[in-house]
Enzyme design. Structure first.
Site, short mmCIF file in Angstrom:
data_model
loop_
_atom_site.label_atom_id
_atom_site.label_comp_id
_atom_site.label_asym_id
_atom_site.label_seq_id
_atom_site.Cartn_x
_atom_site.Cartn_y
_atom_site.Cartn_z
N PHE A 46 0.85 -1.18 0.00
CA PHE A 46 0.00 0.00 0.00
C PHE A 46 0.89 1.24 0.00
O PHE A 46 1.87 1.31 0.74
CB PHE A 46 -0.91 -0.01 1.24
CG PHE A 46 -1.96 1.05 1.19
CD1 PHE A 46 -2.98 0.97 0.26
CD2 PHE A 46 -1.91 2.14 2.03
CE1 PHE A 46 -3.95 1.97 0.19
CE2 PHE A 46 -2.87 3.14 1.97
CZ PHE A 46 -3.89 3.06 1.05
N ASP A 59 2.57 -5.85 7.37
CA ASP A 59 1.37 -5.02 7.43
C ASP A 59 0.16 -5.94 7.20
O ASP A 59 0.03 -6.55 6.13
CB ASP A 59 1.45 -3.92 6.38
CG ASP A 59 0.22 -3.01 6.40
OD1 ASP A 59 -0.83 -3.41 6.95
OD2 ASP A 59 0.31 -1.91 5.84
N TYR A 88 -10.36 -0.83 10.93
CA TYR A 88 -11.61 -0.33 10.34
C TYR A 88 -12.06 -1.13 9.13
O TYR A 88 -13.12 -0.85 8.58
CB TYR A 88 -11.51 1.16 9.98
CG TYR A 88 -10.27 1.57 9.21
CD1 TYR A 88 -10.15 1.31 7.86
CD2 TYR A 88 -9.23 2.23 9.84
CE1 TYR A 88 -9.02 1.68 7.16
CE2 TYR A 88 -8.09 2.62 9.15
CZ TYR A 88 -8.00 2.36 7.80
OH TYR A 88 -6.88 2.73 7.12
N LYS A 89 -11.26 -2.10 8.71
CA LYS A 89 -11.64 -2.92 7.57
C LYS A 89 -12.39 -4.15 8.07
O LYS A 89 -13.54 -4.06 8.49
CB LYS A 89 -10.39 -3.29 6.77
CG LYS A 89 -9.67 -2.08 6.14
CD LYS A 89 -8.41 -2.51 5.41
CE LYS A 89 -7.65 -1.32 4.83
NZ LYS A 89 -8.37 -0.67 3.72
N ARG A 104 -12.91 -3.95 -7.32
CA ARG A 104 -12.53 -4.73 -6.15
C ARG A 104 -13.76 -5.06 -5.30
O ARG A 104 -14.58 -4.18 -5.06
CB ARG A 104 -11.53 -3.89 -5.35
CG ARG A 104 -10.86 -4.57 -4.21
CD ARG A 104 -9.82 -3.65 -3.60
NE ARG A 104 -10.41 -2.62 -2.74
CZ ARG A 104 -9.78 -2.00 -1.74
NH1 ARG A 104 -8.49 -2.27 -1.50
NH2 ARG A 104 -10.37 -1.10 -1.00
#
Lengths: 397, 397
Positions: free
Chosen positions: A113, A184, A209-210, A356
């Site tokens: 990312f 990560d 938060y995912k 996605r």
């Protein structure tokens, strides 16, 4: 076995929406607003400053850390919450580099990312000691693990394609070359089983938060392996990482264990929402979530490929090499995603051409997958998107 | 004129409590739980990922920044929210040092909050270029501003005594010597008027859970002077400080203006509580708050000194040299504060012997001051504290 029908009932899912974007922001646990209200009224409102002790706010970052530790195969007492993921990446990287002071390379891959790469660039520029951020293709990571490398910084699941790195193999290769690993887990925690302890990972970081459903801007976590934690110097050495924060000593002395990776005041309200979300995670195991996730992604790929020949699978076909998302390449992907959102199928777009879709067994089931595919087939088959959508392309989708 | 009777009615203040600790954690604005509930239900719950645009979450850190800018004399568009104060101190310090690459000294004073000093120590150790953190007595700061100094890092109001540094004079002296200033406004924002722009401050940082009443762990803010902001390199260079965060470019390019000081995902829920608190600040001005704060602190000092000869004033007697708190030294201060808390007068203790009381005109009035002093006089005059309280001394008071 986990009752996924029950867990689904614990989330607020808007009418007419099939939410395949929990890999970006998880939905609202129905219990979270009441929990937040109670913390605001009964703790902040009634206890005021005494809440730090009486309500256990001060211990909250490690208490929540232990609940996440179970989901990522971490030893209890070695995960702490706080800050954002980017800050935690910086902490882990800075600590990792100091463990290999004679080396000058941070190795990462182009599937990482961008924020992780940006934080590495910023750290390198600050250090001014000629470190190099070496970014290779995902499939070339292993071959580039050499004794030049100080830290290997890898996001386990690629945010675009869902390709899953082999943590155990890469960590073993890294250790054989004397390389420190920073993993990560942004797209891993709550998505696929992780065994940080078994893999021998050195540092790991992630967001909540995912897949963990902690809410927009929910705090991040950091893990430090037991063998490193008491010799790790926190570059971000704040008072709550001090051995005696309320002694107000003039100089920093790191706390013992993972507490030293704390920095400032804990985000009490945000952590309250996350705690409500983690109650749902207590009802399952990562193994059961993974099995159901694979079933859902296999179903989705099969049904989409049957109905939409214009979409090219961007994710690995082998479920074992894939996280809990499925991506397709499509030139007009941005516009197509907008059209799907307008029809209630929420996925997202990642430049340049990735459509996605995230699969989250706690609240997405086989019926949702089939219903989503029917809409995708209609939109794609009948070209029901607005190519002008590009012109008003929003910053976040 | 501000109707402080009205503003007081907007806070939840527990029955039987006189809260003189708003300088540590402000009380709950009555509107905050409903605001938080609405953000959770209507935005997170209903909009899900589209809330980043539809609900304006992405712009929230600068939108809230502008509301705080008014209270600290900052130019609009030059304050952004996020992270903790310790992280913002690190950002400002790192940026300040880079503006003076040939200098090696960070000057601060022994009245600074320890976390600021700790963050400086951590940064210096990371840089490894022989920087020195020079900590002098508060009254010796001015004489130590020399052309050796890269950055002057000062907390304007001393967290123990309430002594107020002269921002304008010290900044002018610093600039005459080519020194960059970093002002920590933790005990200033919402307590005393600040004129960052007029004083010519270079960087400023602060927290929002004290006088601004944003809630436990509420996010911090950072200010960068317009003349520096586009040449400032963020050491903590996260994706939301990037010029195009959603282009997912492989390398960092700082955003324009204050946006580059953003790091990770904004703390949406915590900012919602803060926004409710700032609605109350819209009803007043810092000048009116300051006038009333001085009236309250003068009253408190006069009444306590008349009733409690055993307490020694630790704060400046001159109101112009004092923030919005009053501190007294007392050898058994920890035990005495515990006794006061048990009687409903909430102040706090800071080692080694400081009994600290904060005065916050938005919800504390003259009647509260007199009622608090009556209890303090009873507790002190009749020695109603438990010296054994030391033995169970809590971590936070």
């Amino acid at each position: 076995m986990t009752d996924f029908h029950h867990t689904k009932s614990l989330f607020h899912l808007p009418e007419g929406v099939i939410y395949l974007d929990g890999n970006s922001l998880g939905p609202l646990p129905k219990a979270a607003p009441a929990r937040m209200g109670a913390v605001m009224q009964d703790e902040w409102g009634e206890m005021l400053i005494t809440g730090w002790n009486k309500a256990g706010w001060m211990a909250q970052p490690t208490r929540v850390g232990d609940r996440i530790a179970r989901l990522i195969g971490a030893e209890p007492g070695h995960v702490v919450l706080g800050d954002t993921l980017s800050i935690k990446v910086y902490q882990a990287l800075a600590s990792g580099l100091e463990l290999r002071p004679e080396r000058r390379v941070i190795l990462s891959d182009s599937g990482n990312f961008p924020s992780d790469l940006y934080m590495a660039e910023g750290l390198i520029a600050s250090l001014g000691r000629g470190h190099e951020l070496r970014v290779v293709a995902p499939e070339e990571v292993e071959a580039n693990i050499t004794d030049e490398v100080a830290v290997l910084m890898i996001t386990e699941v690629d945010y675009r394609t869902g390709r899953l790195h082999d943590m155990k193999a890469l960590t073993a290769k890294a250790h054989a070359a004397g390389v420190i690993t920073v993993w990560d887990l942004a797209h891993t925690a709550g998505a696929t089983p992780v065994d940080l302890s078994g893999a021998g990972a050195d540092f790991a970081v992630g967001c909540t938060y995912k897949y963990l459903n902690g809410g927009p801007g929910a705090p991040a976590f950091i893990y430090v392996a037991p063998r490193h934690v008491d010799s790790t110097r926190p570059a971000l050495s704040g008072w709550l990482g001090h051995d005696a924060p309320f002694a107000f000593e003039p100089s920093y002395r790191p706390g013992s264990g993972i507490d030293r990776m704390r920095v400032g005041t804990p985000p009490v309200l945000a952590l309250a929402a996350l705690e409500a979300a983690l109650d749902i995670w207590d009802l399952t195991t990562m193994e059961q979530v993974r099995a159901q996730s694979i079933a859902l992604t296999e179903q989705f790929i099969a049904e989409v490929e049957a109905a939409c020949p214009m979409l090219e699978l961007a994710s690995p076909r082998d479920a074992a090499a894939r996280g809990s998302q499925v991506s397709f390449r499509f030139a007009d992907g941005y516009a197509a995603i907008q059209a799907l959102i307008a029809r209630g199928v929420i996925g997202d777009f990642r430049a340049p051409d990735i459509m996605r879709f995230g699969f989250t067994p706690l609240y997405i089931d086989e019926g949702d997958v089939s219903a989503a595919v029917a809409i995708i087939a209609d939109v794609m088959g009948n070209r029901l998107w607005d190519r002008d959508a590009y012109k008003t392309r929003a910053r976040v989708t």
